[in-house]
Design an enzyme around this catalytic site. Structure first.
Site, PDB file in Angstrom:
ATOM      1  N   ASP A   1      55.683  35.903  32.069  1.00 14.23           N
ATOM      2  CA  ASP A   1      54.921  35.857  30.917  1.00 14.23           C
ATOM      3  C   ASP A   1      54.071  34.572  30.749  1.00 14.23           C
ATOM      4  OD1 ASP A   1      55.903  38.368  29.359  1.00 14.23           O
ATOM      5  OD2 ASP A   1      57.559  37.616  30.672  1.00 14.23           O
TER       6      ASP A   1
HETATM    7  O1  MRU Z   1      59.504  41.512  26.409  1.00 12.24           O
HETATM    8  P1  MRU Z   1      58.499  42.230  27.496  1.00 12.24           P
HETATM    9  O2  MRU Z   1      59.004  43.563  27.613  1.00 12.24           O
HETATM   10  O3  MRU Z   1      57.010  42.256  26.928  1.00 12.24           O
HETATM   11  O4  MRU Z   1      58.643  41.127  28.469  1.00 12.24           O
HETATM   12  C1  MRU Z   1      57.594  40.931  29.574  1.00 12.24           C
HETATM   13  C2  MRU Z   1      58.060  41.600  30.760  1.00 12.24           C
HETATM   14  O5  MRU Z   1      57.937  42.679  30.957  1.00 12.24           O
HETATM   15  C3  MRU Z   1      58.482  40.775  31.784  1.00 12.24           C
HETATM   16  O6  MRU Z   1      58.981  39.429  31.462  1.00 12.24           O
HETATM   17  C4  MRU Z   1      57.572  40.850  32.882  1.00 12.24           C
HETATM   18  O7  MRU Z   1      58.228  40.136  34.134  1.00 12.24           O
HETATM   19  C5  MRU Z   1      56.371  39.911  32.934  1.00 12.24           C
HETATM   20  S1  MRU Z   1      55.023  40.995  32.324  1.00 12.24           S
HETATM   21  C6  MRU Z   1      54.441  41.898  33.841  1.00 12.24           C
END
Ligand code: MRU
Length: 363
Positions: free
Chosen positions: A246
């Site tokens: 993220d």
């Molecule tokens: O809380 P989320 O579902 O928005 O979290 C993001 C994610 O899906 C993950 O952390 C992911 O590995 C990064 S986004 C491709």
């Protein structure tokens, strides 16, 4: 047919409501910026790249609907205000903030151009936003290709077994996916034996979304609870762990879905290569180390309740950080971006060297 988290045509945006998956596939209309802000906050759309794409496309839709007569200055201040608002929807993923910064710079330049009119301003901004959709898919395919080749070149077996966490696929991006894109590339190259995907408590993006994508693509896969990862590493011949991100900061420290940090620790113990896969738009060179990242804390209800029913003892306190920070020293195999596979210590240079390859364009 490939999964589509986002349906867009000029003037209209729909998102697949991820809260209802896998039982129901319902597309929701996103008519304006405020609706996108809510959908992001409530996680109807989630995943760092998808958040940015939906946020920015909602601005394109609202701009398109604006009646003629507004001046380019009015349109510019509306765009800048909207982008500032979208950034407040969720704090940890950097993609929305970076996209907002880039688009704000574009708006500021464009509005000063002597030959720009309200119409040309609107058209150029919408085109700029629309280009993000294709770029994200192209970047994901490059990530998939670089990552798959790197994993195969280091594997001790002809076909590999991959462990992944959370959801990083078509549902988290404009399409194809990041870590799941690497898995898709390995599969299409005939080099993938099996995938283990974690449930990803408390929000279950792995069980609900990654499992859904893997079944959809007929990729051989097994779901495990987050608490089973060390056991799986010991017993299941895992060749590599590949997760998304993220926010990756300058020294390579990486914010990703809660549970990633313990996966990296367990992978080191078992000498299993650990990769982070993400587009350069998930990298934040303005922060030096992971301690500077703001980690979103989500409502306790996500932990105490399941499918609307209370499962935890009433009265218990809850701590629910949505992300954790994996220190760069645990990212043993590399960070995979659209430019290649980088050691964490080389990330800044790799991104700076490739900055000139930015393909975003206006029509
Ligand atoms: O809380 P989320 O579902 O928005 O979290 C993001 C994610 O899906 C993950 O952390 C992911 O590995 C990064 S986004 C491709």
């Amino acid at each position: 047919m490939s999964l589509q988290a986002v349906r867009y045509r000029r003037g209209s945006l729909q998102i697949l409501n991820q809260r209802l998956l896998p039982e129901h596939s319902v597309y929701e209309e996103i008519p304006d910026v405020q609706a996108a802000w809510r959908a992001i906050r409530e996680m109807q759309v989630r995943g760092a790249p998808a958040i940015a794409i939906v946020g920015c496309l909602s601005l394109a839709v609202e701009l398109h609907q604006r009646e003629e007569g507004a001046s380019r200055e009015d349109l510019a201040s509306f765009a800048l205000e909207s982008l500032g608002h979208l950034v407040t929807s969720r704090p940890t993923a950097v993609n929305m903030a970076r996209a907002a910064q880039e688009l704000s710079d574009f708006v500021t330049r464009e509005v000063k151009r002597p030959d720009s009119t309200a119409e040309s301003f609107k058209e150029n901004l919408i085109c700029r936003i629309e280009a993000m959709l294709d770029k994200d898919i192209q970047d994901n395919k490059s990530i998939g290709n670089h990552g798959a080749k790197h994993i195969i070149s280091r594997a001790k077996t002809e076909k590999v077994i991959i462990l992944t966490h959370c959801n990083t696929g078509s549902l988290a991006t404009a399409g194809y996916g990041t870590a799941l894109g690497v898995i898709r590339s390995l599969w299409s190259m005939g080099c993938l034996e099996h995938v283990y995907c974690t449930e990803t408590r408390p929000y279950n993006q792995g069980a609900r979304l990654t499992a859904y994508e893997l079944v959809h693509d007929k990729i051989p896969a097994t779901l495990i609870a987050d608490s089973m990862v060390s056991m799986a590493m010991k017993e299941k011949g895992i060749s590599a762990v590949v997760v998304g991100a993220d926010r990756i900061v300058a020294n390579g420290d990486t914010a990703n879905k809660i549970g990633t940090y313990q996966l990296a620790i367990a992978a080191l113990h078992h000498r299993i290569p650990f990769y982070v896969a993400a587009p350069s738009s998930s990298c934040d060179l303005t922060l030096e180390s992971g301690g500077q990242i703001v980690v979103e804390e989500r409502p306790g209800k996500e932990l105490t309740d399941f499918n609307g029913a209370r499962i935890a003892a009433p009265g218990i306190n809850v701590w629910n950080p949505a992300f954790d920070i994996t220190p760069h020293s645990l990212i043993t195999a590399g960070i995979i971006t659209e430019f290649g596979v980088h050691e964490p210590g080389e990330l800044r240079k790799a991104l700076t060297d490739n900055a000139h390859r930015d393909t975003s364009h206006t029509c």
